[in-house]
Motif scaffolding. Sequence first.
Motif, PDB file in Angstrom:
ATOM      1  N   SER A  69       8.818 -24.105  -2.048  1.00  0.00           N
ATOM      2  CA  SER A  69       8.983 -24.845  -3.241  1.00  0.00           C
ATOM      3  C   SER A  69       8.328 -25.097  -4.133  1.00  0.00           C
ATOM      4  O   SER A  69       8.082 -25.949  -5.100  1.00  0.00           O
ATOM      5  CB  SER A  69       9.419 -26.366  -2.655  1.00  0.00           C
ATOM      6  N   ASP A  70       7.231 -24.079  -4.238  1.00  0.00           N
ATOM      7  CA  ASP A  70       6.290 -23.725  -5.589  1.00  0.00           C
ATOM      8  C   ASP A  70       6.611 -22.706  -6.329  1.00  0.00           C
ATOM      9  O   ASP A  70       6.521 -21.406  -5.949  1.00  0.00           O
ATOM     10  CB  ASP A  70       4.834 -23.681  -4.608  1.00  0.00           C
ATOM     11  N   LYS A  71       6.907 -23.150  -7.494  1.00  0.00           N
ATOM     12  CA  LYS A  71       7.604 -21.977  -8.405  1.00  0.00           C
ATOM     13  C   LYS A  71       6.763 -20.912  -8.665  1.00  0.00           C
ATOM     14  O   LYS A  71       6.797 -19.732  -8.836  1.00  0.00           O
ATOM     15  CB  LYS A  71       8.193 -22.593  -9.783  1.00  0.00           C
ATOM     16  N   LYS A  72       5.472 -21.378  -9.113  1.00  0.00           N
ATOM     17  CA  LYS A  72       4.329 -20.478  -9.408  1.00  0.00           C
ATOM     18  C   LYS A  72       4.046 -19.275  -8.145  1.00  0.00           C
ATOM     19  O   LYS A  72       3.647 -18.303  -8.325  1.00  0.00           O
ATOM     20  CB  LYS A  72       3.068 -21.059  -9.634  1.00  0.00           C
ATOM     21  N   VAL A  73       4.060 -19.759  -6.924  1.00  0.00           N
ATOM     22  CA  VAL A  73       3.759 -19.089  -5.761  1.00  0.00           C
ATOM     23  C   VAL A  73       5.088 -18.083  -5.699  1.00  0.00           C
ATOM     24  O   VAL A  73       4.605 -17.154  -5.388  1.00  0.00           O
ATOM     25  CB  VAL A  73       3.497 -19.839  -4.523  1.00  0.00           C
ATOM     26  N   LEU A 105      12.244 -12.457 -15.978  1.00  0.00           N
ATOM     27  CA  LEU A 105      13.154 -13.469 -15.318  1.00  0.00           C
ATOM     28  C   LEU A 105      12.332 -14.475 -14.370  1.00  0.00           C
ATOM     29  O   LEU A 105      12.336 -15.676 -14.977  1.00  0.00           O
ATOM     30  CB  LEU A 105      14.378 -13.097 -14.588  1.00  0.00           C
ATOM     31  N   ALA A 106      11.520 -13.808 -13.647  1.00  0.00           N
ATOM     32  CA  ALA A 106      10.644 -14.810 -12.727  1.00  0.00           C
ATOM     33  C   ALA A 106       9.731 -15.690 -13.597  1.00  0.00           C
ATOM     34  O   ALA A 106       9.418 -16.561 -13.571  1.00  0.00           O
ATOM     35  CB  ALA A 106      10.005 -14.166 -11.567  1.00  0.00           C
ATOM     36  N   ASN A 107       9.027 -14.793 -14.818  1.00  0.00           N
ATOM     37  CA  ASN A 107       8.154 -15.604 -15.475  1.00  0.00           C
ATOM     38  C   ASN A 107       8.744 -16.730 -16.392  1.00  0.00           C
ATOM     39  O   ASN A 107       8.037 -17.658 -16.544  1.00  0.00           O
ATOM     40  CB  ASN A 107       7.345 -14.579 -16.449  1.00  0.00           C
ATOM     41  N   SER A 108       9.944 -16.312 -17.014  1.00  0.00           N
ATOM     42  CA  SER A 108      10.337 -17.618 -17.766  1.00  0.00           C
ATOM     43  C   SER A 108      11.103 -18.617 -16.867  1.00  0.00           C
ATOM     44  O   SER A 108      10.854 -19.690 -17.206  1.00  0.00           O
ATOM     45  CB  SER A 108      11.802 -16.898 -18.831  1.00  0.00           C
ATOM     46  N   LEU A 109      11.423 -18.360 -15.851  1.00  0.00           N
ATOM     47  CA  LEU A 109      12.046 -19.553 -14.861  1.00  0.00           C
ATOM     48  C   LEU A 109      10.920 -20.213 -14.294  1.00  0.00           C
ATOM     49  O   LEU A 109      10.954 -21.542 -14.211  1.00  0.00           O
ATOM     50  CB  LEU A 109      12.623 -18.888 -13.735  1.00  0.00           C
ATOM     51  N   SER A 110       9.694 -19.654 -14.186  1.00  0.00           N
ATOM     52  CA  SER A 110       8.410 -20.487 -13.584  1.00  0.00           C
ATOM     53  C   SER A 110       8.056 -21.377 -14.817  1.00  0.00           C
ATOM     54  O   SER A 110       7.322 -22.309 -14.609  1.00  0.00           O
ATOM     55  CB  SER A 110       7.508 -19.202 -13.226  1.00  0.00           C
ATOM     56  N   ALA A 111       7.909 -20.727 -15.925  1.00  0.00           N
ATOM     57  CA  ALA A 111       7.432 -21.536 -17.201  1.00  0.00           C
ATOM     58  C   ALA A 111       8.327 -22.648 -17.573  1.00  0.00           C
ATOM     59  O   ALA A 111       7.742 -23.639 -18.030  1.00  0.00           O
ATOM     60  CB  ALA A 111       7.148 -20.545 -18.389  1.00  0.00           C
ATOM     61  N   THR A 114      12.199 -27.409 -16.957  1.00  0.00           N
ATOM     62  CA  THR A 114      13.435 -27.881 -16.771  1.00  0.00           C
ATOM     63  C   THR A 114      14.050 -27.194 -15.312  1.00  0.00           C
ATOM     64  O   THR A 114      14.911 -27.677 -14.977  1.00  0.00           O
ATOM     65  CB  THR A 114      14.440 -27.951 -17.853  1.00  0.00           C
ATOM     66  N   VAL A 115      13.621 -26.074 -15.082  1.00  0.00           N
ATOM     67  CA  VAL A 115      14.191 -25.258 -14.027  1.00  0.00           C
ATOM     68  C   VAL A 115      13.437 -25.947 -12.572  1.00  0.00           C
ATOM     69  O   VAL A 115      12.211 -25.631 -12.304  1.00  0.00           O
ATOM     70  CB  VAL A 115      13.846 -23.775 -13.934  1.00  0.00           C
ATOM     71  N   THR A 116      14.177 -26.269 -11.611  1.00  0.00           N
ATOM     72  CA  THR A 116      13.699 -26.828 -10.306  1.00  0.00           C
ATOM     73  C   THR A 116      13.571 -25.285  -9.195  1.00  0.00           C
ATOM     74  O   THR A 116      14.255 -24.411  -9.729  1.00  0.00           O
ATOM     75  CB  THR A 116      14.687 -27.593  -9.609  1.00  0.00           C
ATOM     76  N   GLU A 122      18.258 -19.700  -7.000  1.00  0.00           N
ATOM     77  CA  GLU A 122      19.679 -19.442  -7.117  1.00  0.00           C
ATOM     78  C   GLU A 122      19.811 -18.495  -8.469  1.00  0.00           C
ATOM     79  O   GLU A 122      20.658 -17.554  -8.418  1.00  0.00           O
ATOM     80  CB  GLU A 122      20.542 -20.871  -7.623  1.00  0.00           C
ATOM     81  N   ARG A 123      19.193 -18.779  -9.591  1.00  0.00           N
ATOM     82  CA  ARG A 123      19.448 -17.809 -10.806  1.00  0.00           C
ATOM     83  C   ARG A 123      18.655 -16.467 -10.721  1.00  0.00           C
ATOM     84  O   ARG A 123      19.297 -15.388 -10.768  1.00  0.00           O
ATOM     85  CB  ARG A 123      18.828 -18.474 -12.108  1.00  0.00           C
ATOM     86  N   PHE A 124      17.622 -16.485  -9.890  1.00  0.00           N
ATOM     87  CA  PHE A 124      17.272 -14.969  -9.410  1.00  0.00           C
ATOM     88  C   PHE A 124      17.984 -14.426  -8.764  1.00  0.00           C
ATOM     89  O   PHE A 124      18.117 -13.200  -8.981  1.00  0.00           O
ATOM     90  CB  PHE A 124      15.644 -15.440  -8.844  1.00  0.00           C
ATOM     91  N   ILE A 125      18.575 -15.035  -7.318  1.00  0.00           N
ATOM     92  CA  ILE A 125      19.420 -14.116  -6.630  1.00  0.00           C
ATOM     93  C   ILE A 125      20.507 -13.970  -7.257  1.00  0.00           C
ATOM     94  O   ILE A 125      21.049 -12.763  -7.123  1.00  0.00           O
ATOM     95  CB  ILE A 125      19.836 -14.954  -5.236  1.00  0.00           C
TER      96      ILE A 125
END
Length: 352
Positions: A69-73, A105-111, A114-116, A122-125
């Motif tokens: 549940s840690d986006k950075k990890v 994509l992972a970089n922008s979702l992590s940054a 507003t993205v949980t 979900e968006r990555f898969i």
Amino acid sequence: MSLESIRYTRGSLDILDQLLLPLQTRYVKVDGVEDGWKVINKMQVRGAPAIAIVGCLSLAVELEKDNNSDKKVMRQEIEGKLNYLVSARPTAVNIKLAADELINLANSLSADETVTPEDFKERFISRIEGMLIKDIEDNKAIGRYGCEAILKNSEGDGPVRILTHCNTGSLATAGYGTALGVIRSLQESKRLDHVYCTETRPYNQGARLTAYELVHEKIPSTLIVDSVVSALMNSRRITAVVVGADRVAANGDTANKIGTYQIAIAAKHHGVPFYIAAPLTSIDMSLTSGERIKIEERPEREMTHVGVHRIAAPGINCWNPSFDVTPAALITGIITEKGVFAPDKLSEIESK
Ligand SMILES: CSC[C@@H](O)[C@@H](O)C(=O)COP(=O)(O)O
């Protein structure tokens, strides 16, 4: 129904083991990135688009089971796993471009605050699942454009004969195929007289896989030994050669299965148009020419043995490059999902 090399539903991936074809049809479970790397490296799945899709789907399967549940990890692990998958086979660029897109994509979702973590996953898969669908649509467009170009260039409205090399069909892609997609499209247009496919030594993708697909699709076809190509062009009218690609450089130089280069030379000599059929995911605009394409060298056992049987004299040295680079000057056109481009006009694709 076309052959199905990739069976995917959310959280589950199976691939058709291409090492066993055509004699056995067996699916292998790919339970995550480690399995994904292995099936690509061992060539249980092969062909530039299929390698990219299976690699990325293996990550999707692993991520689906992951409770992080840690986006950075998550971001950091995704980058490491994608780089690992890219290392499984070096020549095809599709998996490298897909990995770059997914890392962005992972970089922008992590940054994005507003993205949980759930949205991230979900968006990555979903992005990876979209690749499977897009590859089939792109192949169908390649088929249509290739068919049009070949018919336009052929004399009159008579039947056409195509030569192809290696395997570029449903087994090498998400479905339909690139060069084999063009052949399917010609068959649908009722203008296809005959297809010749090479054995494609040493790994015999032509004899084992393309021949299998052509028979399965009831396409009139004949298998030839690789060294028959010039004699074929000299004795029977071949309308065009169509092959796939593992990496196309910005100047149009194209890496494809070993033996492609000598077919292109024979085609030039006999005045036969020579086409590359490849999605944009096979075009590497970061390389100015083919000289810098890394060519994979495979184990000598693939040359010295057919299955378990040794055919080469023990003690002989072997050199087994898996790909060669066909210079752009020998290529009539590169058939993509955006249309057919002269090799020196690839930069125009961006404006399409
Ligand atoms: C649509 S696939 C195009 C190429 O990837 C194909 O012709 C080819 O060279 C495959 O090589 P392989 O070594 O079997 O992965």
